[in-house]
Scaffold this motif. Structure first.
Motif: not given
Length: 636
Positions: A141, A163, A199, A201, A548-550, A552, A559
């Motif tokens: 991340c 991420c 995409t 996160s 997809a917002d979270y 990953s 995703h």
């Protein structure tokens, strides 16, 4: 922003809802997101069109059988409205090329004997010279900052990082908005080049509720302030990353309003300041006792009122996250139940109750507390970010005085171990910041290896990679692979879905599958598979965009958005979704021939929960009848 003077949280936040307006900041981001949606839809339609309804018209090039989608973003969807392509010029150039020359070029391209390397580097992607080398990028991340260049963000996305994190304590809202815009713009650029949607996160770390100084330049610098020096404490956010010894940022806008002339302010362990004048959000102070100040040094103001009320900086960060489309926010500390209730109450008043709330925990400073406190912390927050601080111990010297010294042994308390195990059992995302461990400033004991190298889903590093980052990634892979089998067979699933996920991961390990493809509307099965830490990458294919917002942020999940088109039967959609995932893997060189892939899906169209998994042995010759092969496997 007009001055707000209220005594209760309700009055403060209701007025802030009217005065705070970040909607204008999100216009550019909305245009980029709209362009990404248009591009993803075009790419999906192009892929399905080339495959054909019966799946027998797949396009395979003559160098390895890689699928080549040709969808591109139209001019009206481009974020800057530019389009450098000239169709008439391109057509005229094509007409000037003799047919004999085209035939000769085709013959040479098909004959590997004219290649010095005998076709060894066929289908390899040519990258820039300044590209970075990453180890286990999908386990990272990346914390992005305003100093990151466009090429650095692009390199992370190309390497497979999905991420990212942003610290809203640093910089102004405009600077953070530009940074997020740059990240989304690079996602759009790489999506166009890959031919598939990309995409990532993004999580936002809120400003701390307690007061700290801003960031100095350089960040590691320590400034010694002498007695009778005059400095300025400011709450202006433009100085949050530009502090100097003359002007220091402090996130204390509410607290500064209650300060009075001649009050004392304590900075760090020894520096004492006396307020000599007050001007709006600035305090002119004189140094009464010399001391040092550095980045993120704690500041204590006179205790007038309840200083643990939610700060104005936190409220601004929450509203900003909502307006720019960030759906995961991280509280600086877990706090107490009252602390959490205040935060949730403010989020409800700001219409941000749908945001996912995580908590930052300094795990090697987590004291021994009762089991009930560990339980409510693990249950109430949706995810966690584990951080470390340098440990100090006191030893008795020869003159019988206790002297502090730095200890590099990381020995977590039983409560900290219990918290990490509880988070892992609840299958919540755990992100760790292992900078001190990567730099060998902290060395975990053998009894704490699972908490450091196995339980975390992601490891957070700064965008600028160092050799220690790569070395830590290799060390983590080696230790976690040794722990995975023992943890997998000792982990007891409590539900049928846990048993199915455990069996699927075990089968993927035994068959040496290169990927697990999960097709579902909800992400629960992909999260359960991630909980058992498979070596194979989990490709979660879903028609739900908001996931997809979270998603990953979980271990080894990528995703892929695939939406339904028209009146499509359930099994037909499942087949096309798996075809989409296989083509993505093949185009990115992630699917060698004659390798196994696990397909996880629901056999009942009336339920959203996957209840079946099958194996598919991939062969490049199957592209011609991929639809037929998958139909036979899924319906068997």
């Amino acid at each position: 922003m007009e001055e707000i003077k209220s005594e209760t949280i309700e009055e403060i936040t209701e007025k802030l809802c009217q005065t705070l307006n970040c909607s204008s900041l999100a216009n550019d981001l909305e245009r980029v997101k709209h362009a990404r949606e248009i591009l993803a839809k075009m790419q999906q339609n192009e892929i399905l069109e080339q495959l054909g309804r019966e799946g027998d018209t797949g396009t395979i090039n003559n160098q390895g059988g890689m699928f080549q989608p040709k969808a591109r973003l139209p001019q009206e969807a481009a974020p800057n409205g530019e389009n450098n392509e000239n169709p008439s010029l391109q057509q005229s150039l094509e007409d000037e090329i003799p047919e004999e020359l085209e035939a000769m070029e085709d013959e040479l391209s098909n004959d590997s004997s004219h290649d010095t390397w005998q076709g060894f580097f066929n289908d390899f992607e040519i990258i820039d010279e300044d590209a970075f080398a990453f180890g286990n990028a999908n386990k990272q991340c990346i914390e992005i900052s305003h100093d990151d260049s466009d090429s650095m963000l692009e390199s992370h996305l190309r390497a497979g990082v999905r991420c990212f994190a942003i610290d809203l304590f640093k910089g102004t809202q405009l600077q953070n908005q530009i940074l997020i815009y740059k990240l989304h713009e690079k996602e759009l650029k790489i999506s166009r080049q890959f031919g598939f949607p990309v995409t990532a996160s993004l999580l936002a770390m809120l400003s701390p509720r307690c007061q700290y100084t801003g960031m100095f330049e350089p960040c590691e610098g320590i400034h010694q302030l002498q007695k009778n020096e005059v400095i300025t404490l400011t709450s202006d956010r433009q100085y949050s990353t530009k502090c100097c010894r003359e002007k220091i940022y402090v996130n204390a806008r509410f607290v500064i309003e209650n300060c009075q002339v001649d009050d004392f302010v304590l900075v760090g362990p020894s520096l004492q300041l006396q307020i000599i004048s007050k001007d709006a959000g600035d305090l002119q102070c004189r140094v009464m006792q010399s001391g040092s100040v550095a980045s993120r040094t704690p500041v204590r103001f006179p205790n007038r009122g309840y200083r643990y009320n939610i700060s104005l900086e936190e409220i601004e960060d929450i509203v900003f996250a909502r307006e720019v489309g960030i759906n995961v926010i991280v509280s600086y500390i877990p706090g107490t139940l009252d602390y959490l209730e205040d935060l949730k109450k403010v989020m409800n008043l700001l219409k941000c109750q749908n945001l996912r709330l995580y908590a930052r925990v300094v795990i090697n400073d987590f004291k021994n507390v009762c089991f009930e406190e560990v339980k409510w912390v693990a249950h109430e927050y949706g995810g966690f970010v584990f951080d470390f601080i340098e440990q100090q111990k006191k030893v008795e010297s020869q003159d019988h005085e206790c002297q502090p010294f730095q200890s590099n042994k990381l020995n977590l308390t039983p409560t900290a171990v219990l918290l990490a195990k509880k988070i892992f059992d609840l299958q919540k995302p755990l992100i760790m910041k292992p900078e001190l461990i990567a730099n060998w400033q902290l060395i975990p004991l053998d009894c704490n290896l699972p908490e450091v190298f196995y339980y975390p889903d992601k490891y957070m590093f700064m965008s600028k990679q160092t050799p220690t980052t790569l070395h830590f990634g290799m060390r983590q892979m080696a230790i976690s692979s040794g722990l995975s089998k023992s943890k997998l067979y000792c982990d007891e699933g409590l539900t049928e879905s846990d048993i199915l996920a455990k069996a699927c991961v075990t089968a993927s390990l035994e068959s040496e599958a290169v990927a697990i493809l999960v097709c579902s509307i909800i992400p629960d099965m992909a999260i359960k598979l991630s909980h058992f830490r498979p070596k194979a990458t989990i490709f979660f294919i879903s028609s739900t965009k908001s996931i997809a917002d979270y998603i990953s942020m979980y271990h080894n999940i990528v995703h892929l958005h695939f939406s339904t088109t028209g009146d499509c039967a359930y099994m037909e959609y499942i087949t096309k979704a798996f075809m989409f995932g296989l083509l993505y893997m093949k185009s990115r060189k992630l699917l060698p021939s004659d390798k196994n892939v696990v397909l996880v899906y629901s056999s009942n169209p009336d339920t959203h929960w996957p209840d079946k998994y099958v194996f598919y042995n991939f062969e490049e010759k199957d592209f011609g009848n991929l639809n037929y092969k998958l139909n036979n496997i899924l319906n068997s």
